[in-house]
Each structure stands twice: as structure tokens, then as C-alpha cells.
Design an enzyme around this catalytic site. Structure first.
Site, PDB file in Angstrom:
ATOM      1  N   HIS A 147       1.236  -1.288   0.142  1.00 45.01           N
ATOM      2  CA  HIS A 147      -0.211   0.140  -0.115  1.00 45.01           C
ATOM      3  C   HIS A 147       0.687   0.949   0.257  1.00 45.01           C
ATOM      4  O   HIS A 147       0.877   2.063   0.756  1.00 45.01           O
ATOM      5  CB  HIS A 147      -0.855  -0.609   1.249  1.00 45.01           C
TER       6      HIS A 147
ATOM      7  N   HIS B 184      -9.689   2.018   0.724  1.00 43.20           N
ATOM      8  CA  HIS B 184      -9.842   0.867   2.005  1.00 43.20           C
ATOM      9  C   HIS B 184     -10.826   0.737   2.843  1.00 43.20           C
ATOM     10  O   HIS B 184     -10.750   0.745   3.490  1.00 43.20           O
ATOM     11  CB  HIS B 184      -8.182   0.611   2.092  1.00 43.20           C
TER      12      HIS B 184
ATOM     13  N   GLU C  77     -11.482  -3.662  -3.030  1.00 42.23           N
ATOM     14  CA  GLU C  77     -10.462  -2.683  -3.406  1.00 42.23           C
ATOM     15  C   GLU C  77     -10.281  -3.133  -5.380  1.00 42.23           C
ATOM     16  O   GLU C  77      -9.136  -3.836  -5.398  1.00 42.23           O
ATOM     17  CB  GLU C  77      -8.621  -2.947  -2.626  1.00 42.23           C
TER      18      GLU C  77
HETATM   19  C1  GLA Z   1      -4.717  -5.407   2.037  1.00 42.09           C
HETATM   20  C2  GLA Z   1      -3.959  -6.666   2.185  1.00 42.09           C
HETATM   21  C3  GLA Z   1      -3.812  -7.286   3.097  1.00 42.09           C
HETATM   22  C4  GLA Z   1      -4.235  -6.461   4.546  1.00 42.09           C
HETATM   23  C5  GLA Z   1      -5.214  -4.996   4.154  1.00 42.09           C
HETATM   24  C6  GLA Z   1      -5.016  -4.101   5.061  1.00 42.09           C
HETATM   25  O1  GLA Z   1      -6.420  -6.047   1.820  1.00 42.09           O
HETATM   26  O2  GLA Z   1      -3.626  -7.611   0.588  1.00 42.09           O
HETATM   27  O3  GLA Z   1      -2.817  -8.352   3.196  1.00 42.09           O
HETATM   28  O4  GLA Z   1      -2.071  -5.886   4.461  1.00 42.09           O
HETATM   29  O5  GLA Z   1      -5.155  -5.182   2.981  1.00 42.09           O
HETATM   30  O6  GLA Z   1      -4.325  -4.763   6.972  1.00 42.09           O
END
Ligand code: GLA
Length: 381
Positions: free
Chosen positions: A132, A207, A345
Site C-alpha cells: 500500500h 480501502h 479494493e
Molecule cells: C490488503 C492486503 C491485506 C491487508 C490489508 C490491510 O487487503 O491485501 O493483506 O494487508 O490490505 O490490513
């Protein structure tokens, strides 16, 4: 009612938090203070409301969707996203609740990629990988906010300028995220646009963690999910795609017809073991045509709430909240436990800069990046 301009200006000075209907019947976004960052920057909460009873609250810390209130089948309006009550929660939080993710949504293997013959390094913050956008992603930045409301919609535009080399990414990047709540339809549109002064890579998403019951102490396992995807991208043990596009048929990843999230999540399956549940990218059908198309639908039987997600993106990361462990103190003091929120997402595939067979996430200097995701709300018996 139209106020004479002078009177309106006086009221605006005396009562800064009262919205005044300006010329042309445009309803401006209501603002209120949300507190300060640890280094004293004031954060504002913006309230978008419409005639359908939808209310979206956005803060300019992280261009974050802080609350989203929608009616259930009996007309009861409740908050369907996880989040925090204060800025400190967002500053210290590790779950990315409601945040805008950038520059790169999801993982980049070993925090490294090559572009135009140069190797770039992004800080690793998820085991051996970068997640991220690195250690300080767009969800941890203070954004500018501009009210762009029109006669038919309340519109909030958030802006951020990411300097050349920030978190290791090439090029200075201007990015805008626009939240639009139309007056007459139950939908929230999230639009993204960006441009850089050097060739770079970009993969933006939101997110939000949804819990359509309106009660974040209840697990999301009874939510029924449909994903318009015949394939997904299997991962290795550190959640980096292997590069394969695998058919979902005959696997617990087949959500081509509505299925409860909990129905197969405990199955003995290597991919579910790696993800600790669902934490994978689905390859959305029919994206070669371009344009906005439905990616996912979620139905929650007890409230009757339905969320339909449409996007211009080629993929969606469905994450079943496997890392929530009750330690996050959320809104109203709620403790968010294991699998009490689900994320959809919409994005390009994880680690695309290292996979030539995935849709490209390169953004060439001077080109405009554009992407739209629409969340549509309804109810069902
Ligand atoms: C995304 C990632 C997960 C986790 C979340 C945040 O979905 O793929 O593995 O890190 O973000 O916790």
C-alpha cells in the site's frame, strides 16, 4: 430562497460552519472540525448528504471515507464502514480503514521494480514486501479539499502533491480523489485522476471495510458475495501473485453466483492458508472493453442491504478482514474483531510492475491517469 450576496457573506463570516444555499441552488458540503494531527495540522470532516438518505463523511487525513450511512430494508440508517473517532486513530492505525491507497495499492515484491531500465526501491513494510505505497502511504497524508458541488450532486475534491522520489517512486505526482454523492440516486462515486512529470507506476484504490449489518461486532461471514470474475491471481506464501491467472471453477474462489463468505473459508486449500482466508485479487470479466462495469455485489440478509461495486479497474482485491484482531479501538469505542469487515479494493493487480503479463500500471510522464469506482446501495427482502 435566494439570499442577497452581501447578507450571505456576513452570515458566512459570523457562522463559518453553517452552509448557505448559494446561487443556482447548489447545496454546499457541510464541514466540521475533526481535530488535529500530532504535529498540529487541523483536519476537517466533510458531510455529503442526499435525498435518498445516504450520508458520506470524508476527512482530509488520507482522503478517507470515515463513515457511510445507508438505510436498511426498514429505512433504518446505519454506518456500514469501519473507522476511528479521531485523527490519532488514523495516524496510529495499521488497517487502512477507509483510506485512499497510493502510490501503489497492494504489494510490490521485495519493494523493488524496474522501469525504463532503472531499479526503484520502495520501503518494505509487510514481511519482505512493500504494501500500500510503503511506510507512509497516501492514507497517512493531509490532503487539500475543495467543494465542487453542482446543482445535482454534492462533490468533494481532495488533492495531494507527492514529491519526486517520495517512498522511492519516480516523478512528482499530482493526484485528485473526487467523492460525488448525487442528490437523486443511492450511490457514491469515487473518481481518481493523476499526472506525473516522469514515467512512474500508479495503482490507486480505496480501502473501506464494509459491514452491511451496521453492527461492526458481527462477523461478515453471512454476507453473500458475487464477484464477476472467472479467474483470480494465486499468490505465494507472502501474498505475491505467482503470475498465473487461474480459473475459479471448482475452488472456494468461485463467487460467480452469490455465496456466503463463510461457506468455504475454512476449507483446506493452499490459497486460503496463504491468505489466512480471502485476501486475493480477482480478474474482472470483460475489462478489455474498457468502461465502467459491475465488479461485485454484496447482500446482507439480516438488514437487506445490498452494495454493488462498479469500476473501470481490471481487478478487485477481496479481503475478508483476516488481520482484524480486536485491538483496533474504532468508532464509538467498538473493538473490531476477526473478520468483522470486508474490503473490495478495485485496482490493477498486485505486483504488476514485476509481471509483464498483467495489465500495465505504468503512467507515462504527462499522461493523465483516470479511474472510477461506484458504490451503489439498495435493499432486498
Ligand atoms: C490488503 C492486503 C491485506 C491487508 C490489508 C490491510 O487487503 O491485501 O493483506 O494487508 O490490505 O490490513
Amino acid at each position: 430562497m435566494k439570499l442577497p450576496a452581501l447578507a450571505a457573506a456576513f452570515i458566512a463570516i459570523l457562522l463559518p460552519n453553517v452552509s448557505i444555499p448559494p446561487k443556482g441552488g447548489v447545496r454546499q458540503v457541510h464541514t466540521s472540525p475533526f481535530g488535529n494531527t500530532h504535529d498540529g495540522q487541523p483536519i476537517t470532516r466533510y458531510a455529503l448528504t442526499n435525498k435518498k438518505g445516504v450520508e458520506a463523511f470524508i476527512i482530509n487525513y488520507g482522503a478517507t471515507l470515515e463513515s457511510l450511512k445507508v438505510p436498511d430494508r426498514n429505512g433504518k440508517t446505519e454506518d456500514i464502514v469501519l473507522g476511528y473517532d479521531d485523527v490519532a486513530g488514523y495516524e496510529n492505525g495499521k488497517a487502512y480503514f477507509g483510506g485512499t491507497i497510493g502510490r501503489y495499492g497492494n504489494r510490490i515484491a521485495r519493494g523493488q521494480f524496474t522501469l525504463d531500465g532503472s531499479v526503484y526501491h520502495i520501503p518494505t513494510n509487510d514481511g519482505p514486501n512493500s504494501l500500500h505505497g510503503g511506510t507512509i502511504g497516501f492514507n497517512k497524508r493531509v490532503w487539500t479539499a475543495t467543494d465542487r458541488s453542482t446543482a445535482n450532486a454534492q462533490v468533494l475534491e481532495l488533492g495531494y502533491t507527492s514529491p519526486d522520489g517520495e517512498q522511492g517512486f519516480p516523478g512528482a505526482l499530482e493526484v485528485k480523489v473526487t467523492y460525488t454523492l448525487p442528490d437523486d440516486s443511492s450511490e457514491l462515486r469515487i473518481g481518481y485522476s493523476a499526472a506525473a512529470d516522469k514515467d512512474t507506476v500508479l495503482n490507486l484504490t480505496n480501502h473501506s471495510y464494509f459491514n452491511l449489518t451496521g453492527n461492526p461486532t458481527v462477523k461478515i461471514l453471512d454476507h453473500q458475495l458475487t464477484l464477476y470474475a472467472e479467474k483470480f491471481t494465486p499468490v505465494n506464501a507472502t501474498l505475491i501473485p505467482t503470475g498465473e491467472l487461474r480459473s475459479v471453477r471448482g475452488t472456494p474462489f468461485d463467487f460467480t453466483t452469490a455465496t456466503a463468505i463463510g461457506a468455504r473459508i475454512q476449507q483446506d486449500d493452499e490459497q486460503l492458508t496463504f491468505g489466512k482466508g480471502y485476501d486475493h485479487n480477482w480478474v474482472l470479466d470483460g475489462r478489455e472493453k474498457g468502461g465502467l462495469a459491475v465488479a461485485a455485489e454484496v447482500f446482507e440478509p439480516s438488514s437487506g442491504r445490498v452494495l454493488e461495486v462498479s469500476t473501470t479497474e481490471p481487478g478487485v482485491q477481496f479481503y475478508s478482514g483476516n488481520f482484524l484482531d480486536g485491538t483496533a479501538r474504532g468508532k464509538g469505542g467498538a473493538s473490531y474483531g476477526y473478520r468483522t469487515g470486508l474490503c473490495l479494493e478495485t485496482q490493477h493487480f498486485p505486483d504488476s510492475p514485476n509481471h509483464a503479463n498483467f495489465p500495465s500500471t505504468e503512467l507515462r510522464a504527462g499522461q493523465t491517469y483516470q479511474s472510477i469506482t461506484v458504490l451503489r446501495f439498495s435493499t432486498r427482502k
